[in-house]
Design a protein around this motif. Structure first.
Motif, PDB file in Angstrom:
ATOM      1  N   ILE A  53       0.724  -1.271   0.100  1.00 28.59           N
ATOM      2  CA  ILE A  53       0.001   0.047   0.171  1.00 28.59           C
ATOM      3  C   ILE A  53       0.954   1.355  -0.101  1.00 28.59           C
ATOM      4  O   ILE A  53       0.611   2.160  -0.900  1.00 28.59           O
ATOM      5  CB  ILE A  53      -0.916  -0.068   1.217  1.00 28.59           C
ATOM      6  CG1 ILE A  53      -2.226  -1.242   1.121  1.00 28.59           C
ATOM      7  CG2 ILE A  53      -1.717   1.229   1.394  1.00 28.59           C
ATOM      8  CD1 ILE A  53      -2.870  -1.443   2.130  1.00 28.59           C
ATOM      9  N   VAL A  54       2.006   1.316   0.845  1.00 27.83           N
ATOM     10  CA  VAL A  54       2.832   2.328   0.939  1.00 27.83           C
ATOM     11  C   VAL A  54       3.674   2.640  -0.588  1.00 27.83           C
ATOM     12  O   VAL A  54       3.441   3.593  -0.897  1.00 27.83           O
ATOM     13  CB  VAL A  54       3.833   2.088   2.146  1.00 27.83           C
ATOM     14  CG1 VAL A  54       4.884   3.317   1.807  1.00 27.83           C
ATOM     15  CG2 VAL A  54       3.169   2.084   3.576  1.00 27.83           C
ATOM     16  N   ILE A  55       3.935   1.709  -0.837  1.00 30.33           N
ATOM     17  CA  ILE A  55       4.538   1.882  -2.200  1.00 30.33           C
ATOM     18  C   ILE A  55       3.633   1.989  -3.413  1.00 30.33           C
ATOM     19  O   ILE A  55       3.862   3.001  -4.478  1.00 30.33           O
ATOM     20  CB  ILE A  55       5.642   0.291  -2.887  1.00 30.33           C
ATOM     21  CG1 ILE A  55       6.222  -0.077  -1.815  1.00 30.33           C
ATOM     22  CG2 ILE A  55       6.179   0.570  -4.243  1.00 30.33           C
ATOM     23  CD1 ILE A  55       7.161  -1.200  -1.727  1.00 30.33           C
ATOM     24  N   SER A  82      -0.471   7.450   0.667  1.00 29.40           N
ATOM     25  CA  SER A  82      -0.953   6.543   1.437  1.00 29.40           C
ATOM     26  C   SER A  82      -2.338   6.381   1.737  1.00 29.40           C
ATOM     27  O   SER A  82      -2.928   5.349   2.046  1.00 29.40           O
ATOM     28  CB  SER A  82      -0.314   6.827   2.921  1.00 29.40           C
ATOM     29  OG  SER A  82       1.339   6.758   2.726  1.00 29.40           O
ATOM     30  N   VAL A  83      -2.944   7.694   1.939  1.00 27.57           N
ATOM     31  CA  VAL A  83      -4.616   7.701   2.091  1.00 27.57           C
ATOM     32  C   VAL A  83      -5.018   6.918   0.776  1.00 27.57           C
ATOM     33  O   VAL A  83      -5.969   6.060   1.078  1.00 27.57           O
ATOM     34  CB  VAL A  83      -4.976   9.217   2.348  1.00 27.57           C
ATOM     35  CG1 VAL A  83      -6.434   9.236   2.427  1.00 27.57           C
ATOM     36  CG2 VAL A  83      -4.331   9.803   3.455  1.00 27.57           C
ATOM     37  N   ILE A  90      -0.195  -1.079 -12.311  1.00 29.38           N
ATOM     38  CA  ILE A  90       0.109   0.554 -11.766  1.00 29.38           C
ATOM     39  C   ILE A  90       1.511   0.478 -11.390  1.00 29.38           C
ATOM     40  O   ILE A  90       1.925   1.468 -11.703  1.00 29.38           O
ATOM     41  CB  ILE A  90      -0.946   0.522 -10.466  1.00 29.38           C
ATOM     42  CG1 ILE A  90      -2.341   0.617 -10.723  1.00 29.38           C
ATOM     43  CG2 ILE A  90      -0.541   1.737  -9.747  1.00 29.38           C
ATOM     44  CD1 ILE A  90      -2.697   2.051 -11.488  1.00 29.38           C
ATOM     45  N   MET A  91       2.024  -0.444 -10.869  1.00 25.57           N
ATOM     46  CA  MET A  91       3.448  -0.283 -10.490  1.00 25.57           C
ATOM     47  C   MET A  91       4.381  -0.123 -11.773  1.00 25.57           C
ATOM     48  O   MET A  91       5.451   0.356 -11.971  1.00 25.57           O
ATOM     49  CB  MET A  91       4.156  -1.376  -9.688  1.00 25.57           C
ATOM     50  CG  MET A  91       3.386  -1.432  -8.417  1.00 25.57           C
ATOM     51  SD  MET A  91       3.325   0.330  -7.550  1.00 25.57           S
ATOM     52  CE  MET A  91       5.032   0.721  -7.473  1.00 25.57           C
TER      53      MET A  91
END
Length: 300
Positions: free
Chosen positions: A213-215, A225-226, A257-258
């Motif tokens: 989630i952070v990445i 993050s939110v 996405i990444m």
């Protein structure tokens, strides 16, 4: 879709967000990857549940005690592991998280591997939102402070930070403790939402989910993050109609996405009143066909 079901998803997203905010400080702003934050969530969850069930404390003090105990444990772990570099610190935190889970499996005072039922239901969407807002404000002020700038300096170049007089070990430890406190509070929120705790709820899979989630949201971005917590918590539920394929689609979505956004959804940017004002001004100028006004009188 039932409104209570939507509120439940938002509550779970808020619980995840609480832990992700702390991990964002550690990973996104200080540059240390951890795969043991589920362990800190477990410590906070079991501690806060013990405070409410065994000692009859109110909900909020129990949450704070859970966060404090998680921070104290992290200080001990940090003193032993923070001198490790790169992947070795990740492996150490991974081992810590799994050790906490295995210990709780064998502590019958908390129900052992069978779990601990009968925890009072105190976590509601309203108090989760309020706690998240307070946590975001506190984290934003930390990041903007001198201490936050020192943490970012450690992330960018540890050796140069030492040369200019920054105590690298101290700021790594502070970041880890704050991060663990956030995770401990998140664990307490989860305990009083599920009304049941079991060690396998805090496995390596949970730690990996938080790091993703952070990445996914964007390293060094509180707004990311939110957004990441909201998207990745709700996505498996949105895809529930696909039954056994939903987790495959979830993983594929994250990979896409990444690949397309290696820096995450936000890429280090923040949603602030000033940034939103500039965004609306640019959109307004674009609609009017006018060039965007830049600092110094230049246009683009």
């Amino acid at each position: 879709m039932d409104l209570n079901y939507i509120f439940g998803i938002l509550t779970l997203a808020g619980i995840n967000l609480m832990s992700v905010l702390g991990l964002s400080l550690l990973t996104g702003f200080t540059g240390m990857f951890s795969f043991g934050h589920a362990g800190f969530m477990a410590i906070g969850g079991y501690t806060s549940a013990m405070m409410t069930v065994k000692f009859g404390l109110p909900f909020i003090p129990a949450l704070l005690i859970g966060g404090l105990i998680a921070a104290l444990v992290s200080s001990i772990i940090g003193k032993l592991t923070l001198n490790l570099k790169g992947d070795y610190f990740c492996i150490a935190t991974l081992g810590f998280g799994e050790a906490i889970r295995l210990i709780l499996d064998n502590v019958q005072y908390f129900g052992g591997a069978r779990g601990w039922p009968g925890i009072p239901h105190h976590t509601q969407l309203l108090n989760v939102v309020i706690i998240n807002i307070v946590a975001i404000i506190v984290l934003a002020n930390i990041v903007r402070s001198k201490h936050g700038r020192n943490m970012i300096a450690v992330r960018e170049e540890e050796l140069a930070s030492q040369i200019v007089g920054i105590n690298v070990f101290k700021y790594k430890l502070i970041s880890l403790m704050i991060s663990a406190a956030y995770a401990g509070i998140a664990g307490g929120l989860m305990a009083h939402y599920m009304t049941f705790l079991q060690p396998k709820m805090f496995s390596l899979v949970k730690s990996t989910e938080l790091t993703i989630i952070v990445i996914f949201g964007g390293l060094g971005s509180i707004s990311g993050s939110v957004l990441g917590a909201l998207v990745l918590t709700s996505l498996p539920e949105i895809l529930r109609t696909f039954s056994e394929w939903r987790l495959v689609i979830y993983g594929l979505s994250v990979v896409i996405i990444m690949i397309t956004r290696p820096s995450g959804l936000m890429g280090g940017y923040e949603f602030t009143p000033s940034s939103m004002k500039k965004l609306f001004a640019r959109m307004k100028n674009k609609n009017k066909g006018l060039p965007n006004q830049m600092e110094g009188g230049k246009t683009v």
